[in-house]
Design an enzyme around this catalytic site. Sequence first.
Site, PDB file in Angstrom:
ATOM      1  N   THR B  22       0.869  -1.172   0.000  1.00 48.91           N
ATOM      2  CA  THR B  22       0.000   0.000   0.000  1.00 48.91           C
ATOM      3  C   THR B  22       0.904   1.220   0.000  1.00 48.91           C
ATOM      4  O   THR B  22       2.018   1.165   0.528  1.00 48.91           O
ATOM      5  CB  THR B  22      -0.987  -0.011   1.186  1.00 48.91           C
ATOM      6  OG1 THR B  22      -2.018   0.956   0.938  1.00 48.91           O
ATOM      7  CG2 THR B  22      -0.325   0.316   2.513  1.00 48.91           C
ATOM      8  N   CYS B  28      -2.629   7.705   8.076  1.00 49.56           N
ATOM      9  CA  CYS B  28      -3.225   6.360   8.024  1.00 49.56           C
ATOM     10  C   CYS B  28      -2.232   5.336   8.578  1.00 49.56           C
ATOM     11  O   CYS B  28      -1.036   5.594   8.632  1.00 49.56           O
ATOM     12  CB  CYS B  28      -3.550   5.970   6.591  1.00 49.56           C
ATOM     13  SG  CYS B  28      -4.760   7.023   5.769  1.00 49.56           S
ATOM     14  N   HIS B  45      -5.338  -0.928   5.262  1.00 56.13           N
ATOM     15  CA  HIS B  45      -4.902   0.478   5.229  1.00 56.13           C
ATOM     16  C   HIS B  45      -6.028   1.296   5.861  1.00 56.13           C
ATOM     17  O   HIS B  45      -6.979   1.691   5.187  1.00 56.13           O
ATOM     18  CB  HIS B  45      -4.665   0.884   3.768  1.00 56.13           C
ATOM     19  CG  HIS B  45      -4.173   2.290   3.567  1.00 56.13           C
ATOM     20  ND1 HIS B  45      -3.332   2.629   2.539  1.00 56.13           N
ATOM     21  CD2 HIS B  45      -4.406   3.445   4.228  1.00 56.13           C
ATOM     22  CE1 HIS B  45      -3.071   3.937   2.583  1.00 56.13           C
ATOM     23  NE2 HIS B  45      -3.730   4.453   3.599  1.00 56.13           N
TER      24      HIS B  45
END
Lengths: 210, 161
Positions: B22, B28, B45
Site C-alpha cells: 500500500t 493512516c 490500510h
Amino acid sequence: MYSNFELDVLKEIGNIGAGNAATALSIIISEKVLIKIPEVIILPFNEVIDVMKDPEGFVTGIFFRIEGELESNCVLIIPEKETKNLLKLLLKEDVKDLLTLNDMEQSALKEVGNILVSSFVSALSDFTKLNLKISVPSLALDMAAAILSFPLTIYGIMGDTALLLSTEFYGDSDGVLIDFYLIPDDDKSFKKLLKAIGVDIFDDDTSWNR
Amino acid sequence: MTMIRVGIGEFKSAKAPAVISTLGLGSCVGICLWDEFTKVGGLAHIMLPDSNLSTTNNFNPGKFADTAIPLLIYDMEELGANRKRIIAKIAGGAQMFEIKSQMEMMKIGKRNVEAVRKALSQFNIKIVAEDVEGNFGRSIEFNCDTGLLTVKSVGRGIKII
C-alpha cells in the site's frame, strides 16, 4: 449526492477563485500563470491515489485549514523539480536537497502558498458573501499520496467517497506547476457554498422537468 | 510472485508467494498480519481509529481500525490462517503537518496507532515490529513468504522490519 448542475456551479466557483489566485501568483513570480478548468472529483477512497500524477513522487505540500462559514482543508502540491525552480525564481538560489531547506527557503514556499490560497479564498468569500478565514500555512516535504491522504481522512468520517475540488496552476515556461485541492470537512460544506449563491432550489437534475 | 495493491480504506489477504503493498501512508496506518505456518498474510490500510466516529450507519468497514482488523482476520482464516498464530507488524500514523488547531482530528495519526494497538490486543495479536508516528509518509510492502515488511519513505531510505 450532487446534481450535474450543482457540480457545474462548483466548478465555476472554483474557476473564479483560481483566476484570482493565478493573477496573484503571476505578480510574485513575474511570469504568466495559467489554470486548468477546475474539476470536482468524487471517487471511492481506494481510487483517489490513482488520479494523482505521481503518488509516490517527492513533493512540497502546503496545508491550510479553512474555517468560518465553510469548514474545509486546502492542500497545494508542488513537485520536486518545480519547487526548486520556484525557489530559484523567488530567491535566486539553487537548492539541491529539499529535505534540508533553511528557514528562508521554507518561508518563501509558505508565502507562495499563502498568496495563492488567500486570494482564492477571498474571491470565494466575495462571491458567496460567506465569512471565511484561513490558517497559517503548514509545510511538508514528502510523498504526494501521504500528503493528500490527510485531509481526505477528515472527510472519511462521513463518507466512503472522497470529494475534492481540484485545479492546476502552470506557468508560461514549463517550470511552474502547482496542484490545488480543496477538500470539505463534510458534505454540508459545499452545499453551503451552493446555498450562499442561491443554488438550493433543485434537488437533482430531474426537478427541472417537474 | 503476485503483487497485490491495497488502496486507502481497503484490506486484502493472500497466500505466499504474494506481496501485498500500500502506498502513501500519512496519518493512516498499515496493519500487516501474518500466520507463519500457513504463510497467509493480510494488509489493512485504515484511515480512522474508531467506527463510533462515523456519522453514517452504512460505511465501509475498511476505513476504521476497530472494524477493519476483525474482518481482515476472518478473511485470512478463509485462506487457512489460524488466529492464534497471527502476529502483526504496523507502520504509519504520522503527523504530516504541524497544525495549530483546536480540532482533535488534526492529530489523527497518533490516535490511529493507539486504536490499532487496542484492536489487536483484543484478539491477543502481538505486534512484533513497528515503524510508526513521526512526521513523514511511508509506502509499505509485506512479503507473505518471509513475513518481512519493507518500509519506504522519502529521503530516509528503505527499512526492513
